[in-house]
Design a protein around this motif. Structure first.
Motif, short mmCIF file in Angstrom:
data_model
loop_
_atom_site.label_atom_id
_atom_site.label_comp_id
_atom_site.label_asym_id
_atom_site.label_seq_id
_atom_site.Cartn_x
_atom_site.Cartn_y
_atom_site.Cartn_z
N LEU A 155 0.81 -1.22 0.00
CA LEU A 155 0.00 0.00 0.00
C LEU A 155 0.84 1.27 0.00
O LEU A 155 0.29 2.36 -0.11
N LEU A 157 2.46 2.31 2.60
CA LEU A 157 2.33 2.87 3.94
C LEU A 157 3.46 2.43 4.86
O LEU A 157 3.35 2.52 6.07
N LYS A 175 5.05 5.60 -0.19
CA LYS A 175 4.14 5.93 -1.28
C LYS A 175 4.48 5.16 -2.55
O LYS A 175 4.21 5.62 -3.66
N ARG A 182 -4.33 3.29 -1.20
CA ARG A 182 -3.75 4.11 -0.13
C ARG A 182 -4.62 5.34 0.12
O ARG A 182 -4.93 5.67 1.27
N ARG A 226 -2.79 2.79 8.11
CA ARG A 226 -1.98 1.56 8.08
C ARG A 226 -2.54 0.52 9.04
O ARG A 226 -2.70 -0.65 8.69
#
Length: 251
Positions: A155, A157, A175, A182, A226
């Protein structure tokens, strides 16, 4: 290393690619996202063109009362601009019809039990059908994660610390993962705070970040996103309802 991998040792990270069917299943919500943006673009364009002649509709552009309003005011607009607005309105009508048809088809799939993971996610308060659909099709429906670190890395994260000698800097999240999932998880995190006030995740956020300023809350909401992703993964994978979370009442 290949022999060790086949014996069950963890010697490298394995790349999992979606099957053609999994990849094709992601087309629906992605196209819906583009059509929604296009619908907003047409609406804003018509509104901006009308403002040139001091016309501000008191109805929804493209809505049920739009044709009647435009019939009363179209003579106040020069003919070339009038034709442009009518072409924009025609494109807006087409986009709205396509969006409605795709949303009806998606609701029918869920009603017929063809999307069990989506239906399972929707049982949690704060998770709606659109968000659940995106999360399942982008991440949870076909990816297999061995631990929470793999999920966070997928993701984008995951933290990215930098260390050189005595210098240690935290560069924020990577990122590098799925940007659609996300961004959606950050939105879902705000919704979780509102609709799941008694959950352990909400209490953790309130204890760590709620008393801080805007910047601290923005940092905290990413951290909550997250943790929420991990909780949703465990919920779908093992049936573990997030601590303190409540389910929607049965219809």
């Amino acid at each position: 290393m290949l022999l060790r991998h086949h014996r069950g040792e963890r010697v490298w990270s394995v790349l999992y690619e979606p099957t053609p069917e999994d990849e094709d299943a992601r087309r629906t919500h992605r196209e819906l996202g583009r059509l929604t943006q296009e619908r907003t673009s047409h609406t804003n364009r018509i509104s901006s063109l009308l403002v040139l002649h001091n016309l501000r509709p008191n109805v929804i552009i493209g809505g049920r009362d739009w044709a009647r309003w435009w019939e009363r005011h179209c003579e106040q607009v020069p003919p070339i601009l009038r034709a442009e607005i009518e072409r924009e309105s025609a494109r807006l009508t087409l986009v709205k019809q396509q969006v409605k048809a795709m949303e009806v088809e998606r609701r029918q799939e869920m009603a017929n039990g063809k999307q069990p993971l989506v239906a399972q996610l929707v049982l949690l308060r704060a998770i709606g059908p659109k968000g659940a659909w995106v999360l399942v099709k982008e991440v949870f429906g076909w990816r297999r994660f061995a631990n929470r670190r793999e999920l966070a890395g997928c993701l984008g994260l995951a933290p990215t610390p930098y260390a050189s000698g005595s210098s240690q800097i935290e560069q924020g999240i990577s990122k590098a993962g799925n940007k659609r999932a996300r961004a959606l998880l950050v939105e879902q995190a705000w919704s979780w705070l509102r609709w799941q006030p008694g959950s352990a995740l909400t209490e953790w956020f309130n204890r760590r970040f709620a008393a801080g300023g805007k910047r601290m809350r923005r940092v905290g909401i990413v951290a909550l996103a997250r943790k929420l992703a991990i909780a949703l993964w465990r919920y779908l994978q093992y049936g573990e309802i997030p601590a303190g979370a409540s389910l929607k009442p049965a219809a």
